[in-house]
Motif scaffolding. Structure first.
Motif, PDB file in Angstrom:
ATOM      1  N   ARG A   1       0.730  -2.281  -7.487  1.00  0.00           N
ATOM      2  CA  ARG A   1       1.631  -1.166  -7.226  1.00  0.00           C
ATOM      3  C   ARG A   1       2.931  -1.268  -8.022  1.00  0.00           C
ATOM      4  O   ARG A   1       3.438  -0.288  -8.515  1.00  0.00           O
ATOM      5  CB  ARG A   1       1.946  -1.095  -5.729  1.00  0.00           C
TER       6      ARG A   1
ATOM      7  N   ASP B   1       2.040   1.184   3.797  1.00  0.00           N
ATOM      8  CA  ASP B   1       0.837   1.345   2.984  1.00  0.00           C
ATOM      9  C   ASP B   1       1.144   1.854   1.584  1.00  0.00           C
ATOM     10  O   ASP B   1       0.234   2.149   0.823  1.00  0.00           O
ATOM     11  CB  ASP B   1      -0.169   2.264   3.682  1.00  0.00           C
TER      12      ASP B   1
ATOM     13  N   PHE C   1      -1.066  -4.840  -2.349  1.00  0.00           N
ATOM     14  CA  PHE C   1      -1.577  -5.120  -1.012  1.00  0.00           C
ATOM     15  C   PHE C   1      -2.875  -5.908  -1.129  1.00  0.00           C
ATOM     16  O   PHE C   1      -3.661  -5.702  -2.056  1.00  0.00           O
ATOM     17  CB  PHE C   1      -1.877  -3.815  -0.255  1.00  0.00           C
ATOM     18  N   ASN C   2      -3.121  -6.791  -0.169  1.00  0.00           N
ATOM     19  CA  ASN C   2      -4.436  -7.424  -0.108  1.00  0.00           C
ATOM     20  C   ASN C   2      -5.305  -6.659   0.877  1.00  0.00           C
ATOM     21  O   ASN C   2      -4.895  -5.643   1.452  1.00  0.00           O
ATOM     22  CB  ASN C   2      -4.341  -8.908   0.218  1.00  0.00           C
TER      23      ASN C   2
ATOM     24  N   ILE D   1       1.394  -7.727   1.874  1.00  0.00           N
ATOM     25  CA  ILE D   1       1.932  -7.585   0.521  1.00  0.00           C
ATOM     26  C   ILE D   1       1.860  -8.938  -0.168  1.00  0.00           C
ATOM     27  O   ILE D   1       2.276  -9.962   0.399  1.00  0.00           O
ATOM     28  CB  ILE D   1       3.377  -7.070   0.571  1.00  0.00           C
TER      29      ILE D   1
ATOM     30  N   ALA E   1       3.326 -10.150   5.508  1.00  0.00           N
ATOM     31  CA  ALA E   1       2.706  -9.132   6.352  1.00  0.00           C
ATOM     32  C   ALA E   1       3.785  -8.509   7.228  1.00  0.00           C
ATOM     33  O   ALA E   1       4.037  -8.963   8.346  1.00  0.00           O
ATOM     34  CB  ALA E   1       1.604  -9.750   7.207  1.00  0.00           C
TER      35      ALA E   1
ATOM     36  N   ASN F   1       5.442   3.899   5.116  1.00  0.00           N
ATOM     37  CA  ASN F   1       4.141   4.075   5.771  1.00  0.00           C
ATOM     38  C   ASN F   1       3.889   5.554   6.024  1.00  0.00           C
ATOM     39  O   ASN F   1       4.710   6.414   5.674  1.00  0.00           O
ATOM     40  CB  ASN F   1       4.037   3.244   7.048  1.00  0.00           C
TER      41      ASN F   1
ATOM     42  N   GLY G   1      -3.896  -5.700   4.268  1.00  0.00           N
ATOM     43  CA  GLY G   1      -2.679  -4.915   4.353  1.00  0.00           C
ATOM     44  C   GLY G   1      -1.410  -5.701   4.132  1.00  0.00           C
ATOM     45  O   GLY G   1      -0.314  -5.138   4.223  1.00  0.00           O
TER      46      GLY G   1
ATOM     47  N   SER H   1       3.304  -1.716   9.302  1.00  0.00           N
ATOM     48  CA  SER H   1       2.130  -1.363   8.495  1.00  0.00           C
ATOM     49  C   SER H   1       2.451  -0.465   7.308  1.00  0.00           C
ATOM     50  O   SER H   1       1.906   0.635   7.162  1.00  0.00           O
ATOM     51  CB  SER H   1       1.071  -0.686   9.379  1.00  0.00           C
TER      52      SER H   1
ATOM     53  N   TYR I   1      -7.794  -1.239  -3.365  1.00  0.00           N
ATOM     54  CA  TYR I   1      -6.981  -0.691  -2.283  1.00  0.00           C
ATOM     55  C   TYR I   1      -6.961   0.816  -2.355  1.00  0.00           C
ATOM     56  O   TYR I   1      -6.721   1.401  -3.386  1.00  0.00           O
ATOM     57  CB  TYR I   1      -5.547  -1.234  -2.394  1.00  0.00           C
TER      58      TYR I   1
END
Length: 934
Positions: free
Chosen positions: A357, A408, A367-368, A373, A402, A422, A371, A406, A19
């Protein structure tokens, strides 16, 4: 032979990939009521936050149970990422709904390394920790550690070190421990910030210019960790200068053990080349019962926690590519994570690429590739399909979520909640699911800017942005406070002091790129005047601790400390400063600085920059002439002494003894490949890591022109620029864009990718300057740069345009390209148009003999005509045409003559012979009078 790397496989259909956080530049401008413009502290109307109402009863009951067990939500966040394993997971849960309490504006962060050094972003912004009702924040800007009240955001106290504080401190047992670039570990009382211990980790007080600041030659950049009553930290980042790793008793400050032998070990380097090297700590240390992990730009090194002995350091490991390594390592069970790679803790063996993380008590959260978790538990298992013992990683997926918005970045886990953000400043709390349940967003908010870090302590969530805004969110809704970054004007500078400062600075570089050293603060008037009259970076050596503290506070309040002025608590006469750094050295009080002592005079003279540095020594009238005579008799190389009014001025002219220049491709216009510089061993570090951009240097595989050094300036060609730097400090003096310099296709080509995150083999090897030669040439007063068929002339000191020269027409008409370039005395030697060779071996009975891969470079290797001009006016003095081509790297000058080889490249003649093609016999070696061409 390359071996395939194992892939992470799952009990559930969830896959993890490496990632990478894509840095985005768009920001969200906040409503003025929430983020007013800079000004005095003010009350802000309470801002409603959003709480997700789609909670299940089980979720709410779970929150109540955890809060009850946690004792009402009280808790500390004592070190970076919460604990010694750097898991970023704390047990204490915050309230479901959080409200903005206060915002504090901190000075814009000044990290050590640019974002191009993405593995070393340990101080991209501030990293707070918390204990009790205090928040402790180190500053890489003002070289300080500050304690803030967690409830109000008010400052409680501030402590100054002698260098930047780039790593999060450790707060425990009523003390705060932190390291600094000054090479020391500090221990303060948490209550009032008073000093308990200052432990020098560096072996000496010698200083160096590093990352644009004056710091210890051995900066302490092994971020401290506390485990079992012991503080672990490290100093030194250059293995050949020495690396020092320590275990220190947190109660007494006693050194438990020291490892000073892991910096220079004979080991396998990258590309499987054995050499002396070792760990170079620039990252946070992680600890377990048995192990210490020291993070750096490469994969972490592992040490025995109890003894300090090295267990392993796989410096040459490239199994997971160049992205492996980085300033953070996190431990979870029998593994550790570093830059999206999972390693076995026992032996450091890389297992698999996987994002991670947060390392919670029951699962790793990441994250995959889509995106979402995910939470999973890694476990090594034997692959039943393998005939020999070969472990693989089995990851049991626990849940996947998900979320909208979004996110990140997953920052922390507090209790069972995750806190994420994000790129647009949206932050959210995610409730992790109980068995059989689903994850859900329970709270959201929006801040101004990109979130860098979060911690949870004292029932509050603290959020820090990359721009240096620090937010506090608490359980109770209240009017919030904005703490603006306020500056206080320093005392007014008298006109007489300004005139004095102008006298001192006259003729020097007055920009923030220059350095001045003051030997003692005196009454502070001259310091204020020099700061007011220039942007010079001023370093002050002051022996009195109270004077140091008072001056630091005044300058910090004015927004100058650490940015423009740096005060070091040290004896001006004996302080170990880098050679050549200061354009000006100033003393107002000769007695306290002991500048009349011969040894001190020599030491301070070495501090002066060659080619014009000056020391201004203000002394009483009766002492001026004796001091001048004493300086005259000292025999300082290049020293010139004079009395100037109320001061004795010592100037340093010319370069250091034994120094020489390097110009062109091969050291000089004679292509001797022999530097006349008289280096003396041992060599040591002078400076490192000043400002630079990724494209300021050509890609090394393109084999571009070498750096050229003339008159104390270092000239470097970049992809689209030419820059000059102070060879003694590394500071950029000027930078000019290049247009039509002919670099593309010669020194780099379409295989080059101008992205520092792209570590693929993105520039193939080219012959570059070894065939074409240089496209710029430097003299003490001018820089000559090719631009297509012309030559741009720049002022060597400023980079300003001086002239533009054009080649004269030849028998075939106007020149189309400028080929060769060189300077001899007052003559500019030019090559007009490239000779074409690659068609020569066409045909022949041996046509099956192929040309080598880079055969097209032969058509850049020589010029059709040689032209000699006056290098100041551009007037053409004479020219001569070649029969075949004047080979660029065989054009030299000396003894009033130009020597050149008019010939076909040897390799092409060899191919022509193999193809039975006649080789001309009219090649020639010419010796021409440089003035007339005869």
């Amino acid at each position: 032979m390359l071996q395939s790397k194992p892939c992470l496989w799952w009990d559930r259909p969830i896959s993890l990939v490496c990632y990478w956080v894509a840095m985005q530049t768009d920001t969200y401008m906040m409503d003025n009521s929430e983020h007013p413009p800079r000004g005095p502290a003010r009350r802000i109307a309470a801002v409603e936050t959003t709480v997700n109402k789609q909670w299940t009863l089980a979720t709410l009951l779970g929150v109540c149970m955890i809060v009850a067990v946690a004792g009402g939500g009280q808790g500390d966040w004592p070190m970076w990422r919460y604990d010694a394993g750097r898991t970023a997971a704390g047990p204490v849960e915050l309230a479901a709904a959080l409200h903005l309490q206060w915002v504090r504006e901190l000075p814009a962060p000044r990290p050590a390394w640019s974002q191009e050094q993405y593995k070393l972003q340990f101080d991209r912004s501030y990293e707070p920790v918390a204990a009790g009702q205090q928040l402790f924040v180190g500053s890489m800007v003002s070289d300080s550690l500050t304690a803030y009240d967690t409830r109000t955001g008010e400052e409680n106290w501030r402590f100054y070190a002698d260098g930047p504080v780039r790593f999060a401190p450790v707060a425990a047992d009523g003390k705060v421990w932190f390291v600094s670039d000054d090479g020391a570990l500090y221990c303060l009382k948490a209550g009032d910030g008073s000093l308990v211990h200052k432990i020098m980790l560096a072996p000496k007080g010698r200083r160096v210019l590093g990352n644009g600041r004056l710091i210890s030659t051995w900066p302490a950049r092994g971020g401290p960790v506390l485990y079992d009553g012991t503080i672990y930290c490290a100093a030194g980042i250059w293995p050949f200068m020495g690396i020092f790793i320590y275990a220190i008793d947190a109660q007494t400050g006693r050194i438990v053990w020291e490892n000073s032998g892991s910096g220079a070990t004979w080991t396998t380097q990258q590309h499987n080349s054995p050499a002396f090297g070792g760990v170079a700590p620039q990252g946070y240390i992680a600890a377990t019962e048995d192990r210490l992990l020291l993070a750096s730009r490469t994969t972490p090194a592992c040490f025995d926690r109890r003894t300090g002995a090295m267990v392993y350091y796989k410096l040459s490991d490239r199994a997971f590519g160049k992205h492996a390594g980085g300033y953070q390592a996190s431990i979870w069970g029998d593994w550790f994570f570093n830059s999206d790679v999972l390693y076995r803790l026992a032996d450091g063996e890389g297992i698999v690429s996987t994002a991670a993380r947060v390392m919670g008590p029951d699962a790793v959260v990441a994250f995959n590739k889509d995106g979402a978790i995910v939470a999973y538990r890694p476990q090594e298992v034997q692959d039943p399909n393998k005939t020999r013992a070969e472990a693989q990683l089995k990851a049991r997926g626990l849940w996947m979520f998900a979320p909208a918005g979004s996110p990140d970045r997953i920052h922390i886990q507090a209790g069972r909640r995750l806190y994420v953000s994000n790129a647009h400043g949206n932050i959210a709390a995610i409730d992790t699911p109980a068995a059989g349940g689903k994850a859900a967003i329970s709270w959201t908010h929006r801040v101004k800017g990109r979130v860098w870090t979060m911690i949870a302590a004292d029932e509050r969530l603290f959020v820090v942005t990359e721009d240096g805004l620090m937010y506090c969110f608490g359980p109770r809704q209240t009017a919030s406070t904005w703490h603006s970054l306020k500056t206080v004007d320093p005392p007014e500078v008298a006109d007489s002091d300004r005139r004095r400062a102008r006298r001192i600075l006259d003729g020097s570089d007055k920009t923030g790129k220059a350095y001045a050293v003051m030997l003692g603060l005196g009454d502070g008037r001259l310091l204020r005047a020099m700061a007011a009259e220039s942007d010079t970076h001023i370093v002050v050596l002051e022996p009195d601790a109270e004077n140091v503290r008072a001056a630091r506070m005044e300058l910090d309040a004015a927004g100058l400390y650490g940015r423009r002025v740096h005060i070091i608590h040290d004896d001006p006469a004996s302080a170990l400063l880098p050679a050549y750094m200061a354009g000006r050295v100033v003393t107002e009080n000769t007695g306290s600085a002991r500048t009349t002592d011969v040894d001190s005079l020599r030491r301070r003279y070495e501090t002066l920059r060659p080619y014009g540095g000056a020391a201004w020594l203000f002394v009483e009238q009766a002492a001026r002439e004796p001091l001048r005579r004493q300086l005259d008799q000292t025999g300082l190389y290049g020293g010139q002494v004079q009395v100037d009014g109320d001061a004795v001025v010592l100037r340093r002219t010319g370069g250091p003894p034994g120094s020489a220049d390097w110009v062109g491709q091969y050291a000089d216009i004679a292509n001797t490949v022999c530097s006349k510089d008289q280096l003396k061993a041992p060599l040591g570090l002078l400076w490192f890591g000043d400002e630079s951009e990724f494209t300021d240097v050509l890609p090394r595989h393109g084999h571009g022109p070498p750096e050229q050094v003339v008159g104390g300036r270092l000239y470097i060609q970049g992809v689209d620029s030419l820059s000059a730097r102070d060879v003694y400090t590394g500071r950029v003096l000027w930078k000019r864009p290049l247009r039509d310099s002919g670099a593309f296709g010669v020194y780099y080509d379409a295989s080059y990718v101008s992205d520092f995150r792209d570590l693929t083999y993105n520039q193939k090897h080219l012959p570059g300057a070894s065939v074409r030669g240089v496209n710029y040439f430097v003299t003490p007063d001018r820089v000559y740069v090719i631009e297509n068929a012309k030559c741009r002339v720049l002022d060597a000191a400023t980079g300003a345009d001086v002239a533009m020269f054009a080649l004269p027409p030849g028998p075939e008409g106007p020149a189309r390209q400028w080929g060769y370039l060189g300077v001899y005395e007052d003559k500019l030697i030019a090559g007009a148009d490239f000779a074409s060779y690659t068609e020569l071996p066409a045909g022949g009975s041996g046509s099956e003999v192929k040309l080598e891969t880079f055969s097209e470079f032969f058509d850049k290797s020589a010029s059709r005509r040689l032209v000699v001009m006056d290098r100041y006016s551009g007037e053409t003095l004479w020219q001569v045409a070649a029969r075949h081509g004047f080979l660029h790297n065989a054009v030299i000058a000396g003894d009033g003559k130009v020597f050149c080889l008019d010939a076909i490249p040897p390799y092409l003649k060899q191919v022509m012979g193999k193809r039975n093609i006649d080789i001309p016999d009219d090649e020639r070696l010419l010796a021409l009078d440089v003035a007339s061409g005869h």
